[in-house]
Write an enzyme that holds these catalytic residues in place. Structure first.
Site, PDB file in Angstrom:
ATOM      1  CD  GLU A 103      -5.608  -9.464   2.686  1.00  0.00           C
ATOM      2  OE1 GLU A 103      -5.409  -8.246   2.811  1.00  0.00           O
ATOM      3  OE2 GLU A 103      -5.018 -10.172   1.828  1.00  0.00           O
ATOM      4  CG  HIS A 133      -1.977  -1.070   1.176  1.00  0.00           C
ATOM      5  ND1 HIS A 133      -2.070  -2.053   2.134  1.00  0.00           N
ATOM      6  CD2 HIS A 133      -2.951  -1.343   0.265  1.00  0.00           C
ATOM      7  CE1 HIS A 133      -3.063  -2.872   1.838  1.00  0.00           C
ATOM      8  NE2 HIS A 133      -3.614  -2.456   0.707  1.00  0.00           N
ATOM      9  CG  ASP A 141      -8.854  -6.001   2.254  1.00  0.00           C
ATOM     10  OD1 ASP A 141      -9.499  -4.987   1.943  1.00  0.00           O
ATOM     11  OD2 ASP A 141      -7.623  -6.082   2.108  1.00  0.00           O
TER      12      ASP A 141
END
Length: 265
Positions: free
Chosen positions: A159, A54, A185
């Site tokens: 996730e 990220h 997520d």
């Protein structure tokens, strides 16, 4: 002077989890300079991980932060961009003591991460000389691979709903140390985006904790930095690794509070 790599290299997170203690971790996705390692250590964190998924950090920046963590005596991991073997091996060769693998859907995916992260006989990671973990000292290949295999952690993120459904098979994979639930997520994948206190989330954690205990693995809590009571509940249930938030959220939160206080003078 130590005589073996196993004496030189320890993973304090692995040791703490083996004693069934709770590990506090933070995420680095903003600060690119080496000071963050000592700041994390001084703040009392057991670990930090660099979030290459990220942010735009290069492997060079990531490696510098990893070496700073090694020097500061804090265990450092890298959440890789994806589970391609060259991402995993480069993160580890740069100084990380473990990889956090996102986008895992099956036990086969988890097996691939272990293959890339571990040397033979557990995996097929290529050995490189002069690694920062060993202060660039040279030991025999057998000693080096054994010490690094013992110290390197493989963290598998849970996730997607598919991973939750496959969690028993994923947890059973030899070489996997910890499952880390990415709660946000997972909520999205379960059709309940943003509903972190939904019963499905509680059930997911209960299932994951039970499964980890079955296979002698550990469970981590992720994505609940704004929900300390919920985090505490999952820790009481048996989770032992807590991802507390990012350097960005810590800085913004503290700065916002200070600015608000001045406006109230």
């Amino acid at each position: 002077m130590v005589d073996s790599p196993s004496e030189l290299l320890r993973n304090s997170v692995k040791d703490k989890l083996a004693r069934d203690h709770v590990v506090a971790s933070m995420i680095v996705r903003l600060v690119r300079s080496v000071e963050i390692a000592q700041i994390a250590k001084t703040a009392g964190f057991d670990s930090f991980y660099i979030d290459m998924e990220h942010n735009s950090f290069s492997f060079d920046t990531t490696g510098q932060l990893c070496m700073a963590g090694l020097a500061a005596g804090i265990a450092l991991f890298v959440r890789v961009l994806n589970i391609a073997s060259h991402y995993i091996s480069r993160a580890l060769d740069g100084g990380a003591l473990g990889v956090i693998a996102p986008h895992i859907h099956s036990a086969r995916d988890a097996e691939g991460v272990v293959q890339a992260a571990k040397f033979a006989p557990l995996g097929d990671r290529s050995i490189a000389g002069g690694l920062p973990h060993l202060q660039f000292r040279t030991f025999s290949a057998e000693e080096t691979m054994s010490a690094l295999n013992a110290a390197t952690m493989v963290v598998i993120m849970i996730e997607p709903a598919e991973a939750l459904a496959e969690i028993d098979k994923i947890a059973s994979v030899e070489g996997v140390d910890l499952l880390l639930i990415g709660t946000n997520d997972l909520c999205s994948s379960l059709g309940i985006p943003g509903q972190l206190e939904h019963g499905k989330v509680h059930d997911a954690y209960a299932k994951a904790i039970q499964t980890c205990r079955k296979y002698g693995k550990h469970l981590g809590v992720g994505g609940l930095s704004a929900h300390p009571n919920l985090t505490a509940e999952f820790v009481k249930m048996g989770a032992r690794y807590v991802s507390t938030g990012t350097d960005l959220s810590f800085l913004l939160g503290a700065a916002t509070a200070k600015a608000k206080r001045v406006r109230e003078f």
